[in-house]
Enzyme design. Structure first.
Site, PDB file in Angstrom:
ATOM      1  N   CYS A   1      -5.452  -8.926  10.304  1.00 22.62           N
ATOM      2  CA  CYS A   1      -4.445  -8.250   9.475  1.00 22.62           C
ATOM      3  C   CYS A   1      -3.628  -7.257  10.289  1.00 22.62           C
ATOM      4  CB  CYS A   1      -5.134  -7.538   8.315  1.00 22.62           C
ATOM      5  SG  CYS A   1      -3.989  -6.577   7.287  1.00 22.62           S
TER       6      CYS A   1
ATOM      7  N   ARG B   1      -2.890  -2.883   8.621  1.00 24.57           N
ATOM      8  CA  ARG B   1      -4.028  -2.022   8.306  1.00 24.57           C
ATOM      9  C   ARG B   1      -3.767  -0.526   8.363  1.00 24.57           C
ATOM     10  NH1 ARG B   1      -8.299  -4.534  12.314  1.00 24.57           N
ATOM     11  NH2 ARG B   1      -6.570  -5.764  13.109  1.00 24.57           N
TER      12      ARG B   1
ATOM     13  N   TRP C   1       0.756  -6.115   0.250  1.00 24.08           N
ATOM     14  CA  TRP C   1       2.080  -6.654  -0.055  1.00 24.08           C
ATOM     15  C   TRP C   1       2.446  -7.632   1.055  1.00 24.08           C
ATOM     16  CZ3 TRP C   1       1.751  -1.115   0.395  1.00 24.08           C
ATOM     17  CH2 TRP C   1       2.018  -0.627   1.684  1.00 24.08           C
TER      18      TRP C   1
ATOM     19  N   GLU D   1       5.496 -14.260   6.419  1.00 21.52           N
ATOM     20  CA  GLU D   1       4.422 -15.091   5.867  1.00 21.52           C
ATOM     21  C   GLU D   1       5.006 -16.180   4.970  1.00 21.52           C
ATOM     22  OE1 GLU D   1       2.103 -11.341   4.420  1.00 21.52           O
ATOM     23  OE2 GLU D   1       0.650 -12.960   4.675  1.00 21.52           O
TER      24      GLU D   1
HETATM   25  N1  ARG Z   1      -0.277 -15.489   4.341  1.00 15.45           N
HETATM   26  C1  ARG Z   1      -0.764 -15.534   2.995  1.00 15.45           C
HETATM   27  C2  ARG Z   1       0.318 -16.049   2.055  1.00 15.45           C
HETATM   28  O1  ARG Z   1       1.368 -16.396   2.499  1.00 15.45           O
HETATM   29  C3  ARG Z   1      -1.202 -14.157   2.519  1.00 15.45           C
HETATM   30  C4  ARG Z   1      -2.227 -13.462   3.383  1.00 15.45           C
HETATM   31  C5  ARG Z   1      -2.347 -11.975   3.077  1.00 15.45           C
HETATM   32  N2  ARG Z   1      -1.091 -11.304   3.298  1.00 15.45           N
HETATM   33  C6  ARG Z   1      -0.842 -10.020   3.033  1.00 15.45           C
HETATM   34  N3  ARG Z   1       0.345  -9.570   3.293  1.00 15.45           N
HETATM   35  N4  ARG Z   1      -1.754  -9.225   2.542  1.00 15.45           N
HETATM   36  O2  ARG Z   1       0.184 -16.079   0.874  1.00 15.45           O
END
Ligand code: ARG
Length: 382
Positions: free
Chosen positions: A84, A87, A256, A261
């Site tokens: 992560c 953090r 968030w 991602e």
């Molecule tokens: N990468 C994952 C997704 O696209 C989420 C993983 C956790 N991500 C976060 N920002 N807490 O759904």
């Protein structure tokens, strides 16, 4: 056997007995209690607490965390999450103690409440809800979904998939359990809750618990026609929370999103929504040669669209440059506190523009620390 156990240190003796009886590891408990007291000097007498914990484990094969221990344990599990990048704010994790909720219905209701509280009006709050742990008497409940909110993937006869291909198997399983969802590209999957005892429960998430953002581009009006949308809250629900030898198999947690991602993985991966060719063609790029870098152009515009859409919708999101800087600040803080910060380079470096971010240009320590969020093999469905 008895004499041999007695000749060990008291904690080791209990550990051997627990190994034989498949109860919890008392040395893990001891290590955690010491860590908790070392970082929370106001918490009282560590020796008294150690004695109490050892006694409970010897008697019942398990022990119960105080709320303060649970909250600290969950926060440190985030702090120890080597994949992560986000953090920096680990101390502000909100911990919802739902250890008294064990029924499938109760778990479903509390997952929905978690989503409402964590989502708010778009100002997302990092939150974890902790359900009962595994005990020698009975396993804890579980949520079988990978995340509380995910989109179905529908397999068509010709083998193609509408929606998110990653969840095609899960979608089939849910349909097998009786789910009657639509066939669209962004159908929110139902929760499948497996209680500690008894059969699985299927539960549709109410619409008001699932905030979604339609994706548009600040300069290209045609972008909205792609019909893309994404959910506001990533809430991982298939990892166990391990604290002091106890395993909480159901502890959904959310932060968030970082835009990449969604923009560089969920929409872009060929095995997910595979939108790069579509976006590139609408941008009029030359897709007949890799050297036009059409994939890269398309990636940037997709990510601009995701970031600006969340911003317009008033939903918390971060970008990978800001998050990289925050992570380096976090590393410096951890170092100052005298701690190692475990980090997995291949997960920390963002999936676009890696070398343009600070986190790319260094190596990391990566020891396995507990408390931790871990993947345990899923028990067979009952
Ligand atoms: N990468 C994952 C997704 O696209 C989420 C993983 C956790 N991500 C976060 N920002 N807490 O759904």
């Amino acid at each position: 056997m008895r004499t041999w156990i007695r000749s060990l240190r008291p904690f080791d003796a209990i550990a051997v007995q627990n190994l034989l009886e498949r109860t919890i590891d008392v040395r893990e408990a001891e290590r955690f209690v010491r860590l908790f007291h070392a970082e929370n000097p106001e918490a009282g007498d560590v020796h008294a607490r150690l004695r109490e914990v050892a006694k409970d484990i010897a008697r019942h094969g398990t022990y119960t965390h105080t709320y303060e221990e649970l909250q600290f344990g969950a926060r440190v599990a985030w702090r120890n999450s080597n994949r992560c990048i986000g953090r920096l704010y680990w101390k502000s994790l909100r911990v919802r103690d739902r250890r008294q909720v064990a029924s499938a219905e109760g778990v479903a209701i509390e997952c929905v409440a978690h989503l409402r509280e964590a989502t708010g009006d778009g100002r997302i709050r990092p939150t974890v809800t902790v359900f009962p742990p595994d005990t020698p008497a009975r396993p804890g409940p579980r949520v079988l979904n990978e995340q509380l909110i995910r989109y179905a993937g529908h397999r068509r006869r010709d083998g193609s998939i509408v929606g998110d291909p990653r969840y095609a198997d899960f979608t089939e399983m849910a349909r097998g359990l009786g789910w009657r969802g639509g066939q669209g590209r962004f159908e929110v999957l139902p929760l499948v809750v497996q209680p500690g005892l008894g059969g699985a429960l299927l539960c549709n998430l109410p619409g008001d618990a699932v905030l979604e953002v339609p994706i548009e581009h600040p300069e290209y009006p045609w972008f909205a026609e792609l019909g893309l949308r994404w959910h506001a809250v990533p809430a991982i629900s298939d990892m166990c929370l391990e604290i002091g030898g106890l395993c909480y198999p159901c502890a959904p947690f959310n932060g968030w999103y970082m835009g990449a991602e969604i923009g560089a993985r969920n929409f872009a991966d060929a095995a997910r929504y595979d939108q790069l060719p579509v976006v590139a063609r609408r941008l009029g790029l030359d897709v007949t040669t890799e050297r036009s870098l059409w994939r890269d152009h398309a990636l940037v515009e997709l990510n601009v669209a995701v970031l600006s859409s969340f911003e317009r919708a008033g939903v918390t999101m971060t970008d990978h440059h800001t998050e990289s800087n925050r992570f380096l600040a976090h590393l410096a803080r951890e170092e100052k506190a005298g701690r190692v910060c475990p980090a997995d380079w291949s997960w920390i470096v963002p999936p676009i523009s890696g070398g343009a971010t600070g986190v790319f240009h260094r190596y990391y320590d990566n020891p396995k620390l507990t408390p931790a969020f871990v993947h345990h093999p899923r028990p067979p469905a009952r």
